[in-house]
Design a protein around this motif. Sequence first.
Motif, PDB file in Angstrom:
ATOM      1  N   ALA A 182     -21.372 -56.143  62.495  1.00 47.38           N
ATOM      2  CA  ALA A 182     -21.723 -55.694  61.146  1.00 47.38           C
ATOM      3  C   ALA A 182     -20.550 -54.958  60.502  1.00 47.38           C
ATOM      4  CB  ALA A 182     -22.954 -54.801  61.196  1.00 47.38           C
TER       5      ALA A 182
ATOM      6  N   TYR B  44     -24.677 -51.919  54.313  1.00 47.08           N
ATOM      7  CA  TYR B  44     -24.401 -51.789  55.747  1.00 47.08           C
ATOM      8  C   TYR B  44     -25.654 -52.108  56.565  1.00 47.08           C
ATOM      9  CZ  TYR B  44     -19.943 -49.447  54.701  1.00 47.08           C
ATOM     10  OH  TYR B  44     -18.678 -49.161  54.266  1.00 47.08           O
TER      11      TYR B  44
ATOM     12  N   ALA C 136     -26.233 -55.846  56.553  1.00 46.07           N
ATOM     13  CA  ALA C 136     -25.285 -56.508  57.458  1.00 46.07           C
ATOM     14  C   ALA C 136     -25.692 -56.307  58.912  1.00 46.07           C
ATOM     15  CB  ALA C 136     -23.877 -55.962  57.223  1.00 46.07           C
ATOM     16  N   LEU C 137     -26.179 -55.119  59.236  1.00 45.67           N
ATOM     17  CA  LEU C 137     -26.608 -54.837  60.607  1.00 45.67           C
ATOM     18  C   LEU C 137     -27.804 -55.700  60.987  1.00 45.67           C
ATOM     19  CD1 LEU C 137     -26.225 -53.122  63.135  1.00 45.67           C
ATOM     20  CD2 LEU C 137     -27.693 -51.376  62.088  1.00 45.67           C
TER      21      LEU C 137
ATOM     22  N   GLN D  10     -26.362 -59.314  61.456  1.00 41.06           N
ATOM     23  CA  GLN D  10     -25.452 -59.482  62.590  1.00 41.06           C
ATOM     24  C   GLN D  10     -26.062 -59.041  63.918  1.00 41.06           C
ATOM     25  OE1 GLN D  10     -22.601 -61.041  62.247  1.00 41.06           O
ATOM     26  NE2 GLN D  10     -22.822 -61.225  60.032  1.00 41.06           N
TER      27      GLN D  10
END
Length: 320
Positions: free
Chosen positions: A23, A10, A13-14, A17
């Motif tokens: 995300a 996570y 992804a954050l 993005q």
Amino acid sequence: MSFTLRQLHYFKALVEQRNFGRAAEACHVSQPALSVQIRALEEVLGGPLVERRARDVVLTPLGRSVLPLVDQALASADRLDRFARDQAGAASLSLGLIPTMAPYLLPGVLAELRAQNLSLRVHVREARTEQLLQALHKGELDAAVLALPVSQAGLTSVELFRDRFLLAGSEARLARLSQGAGAPRPTDLQPAQLMLLEDGHCLTDQALEVCGHDRAAAGINMGASSLATLSRLVAEGFGLTLMPELAARSELAAVPGLRLHRFPAPEPARTVGLVRRSSTYRARWFDDLERIIRQVGEGIVTEARKAPPPQPAEGLGAAG
């Protein structure tokens, strides 16, 4: 309390993005669920990892320090996952290729792997040389097909085949260039005549070296993002470029008006090689992959050398 791989995914992804909503969408979870996990990870690591803004996020100093460790952990987890799956069935490997080779080599390589019924699942990544080398060092790739030499510590390469360069352009431009004494050589090309791939492609560096120019030379157009785009531009008369034999037949078939011309001997060329980490055990998969890529690549360039050249325009010198 300890962190989880899910939290690391996570967070990664954050970072990519730069937005909680995007995300969450990339991770296929709700935004509140992702936010809760990021908060939990921050509690474990002792501080905020990102600065939260209205529409984006920015890494904090702690976040910047943590990110390389997260990359390493996720890469190790991915290798462990592939190892576990390999024990249950066919071996898998991650293969990288540069964009000026991937579209022309991959179809034949993957077809040959199927035809020979090799127990090998190949995951492909197409990216520029520098990105592939970084991925190799991180363990995200097992091997990469690149233009040699690659002179980085910790990497080993084997030569596969030689890929000669042809001069590509419209019939009219090639005819004008060939008026005079003999067939043109790469060093006869003026900067204002050249169209090359955008900065970052190794083919651009190779073309500049072959033509005896540097990046500071005035007039060189380095804006195309792919060989397919470049082929269409030069076919319409916007300039000249160097075309690898590997791409020649495909681009000729796809682009009406594109003409190719051989340089006199010694013809300029690039060496295509297969690169892996020196620490990687040279398993059977590497030998199989080396043999198949060499076989497919040599077949493509051999056909390109046997194919009759396009009929020249009036005044176009014979290919060397």
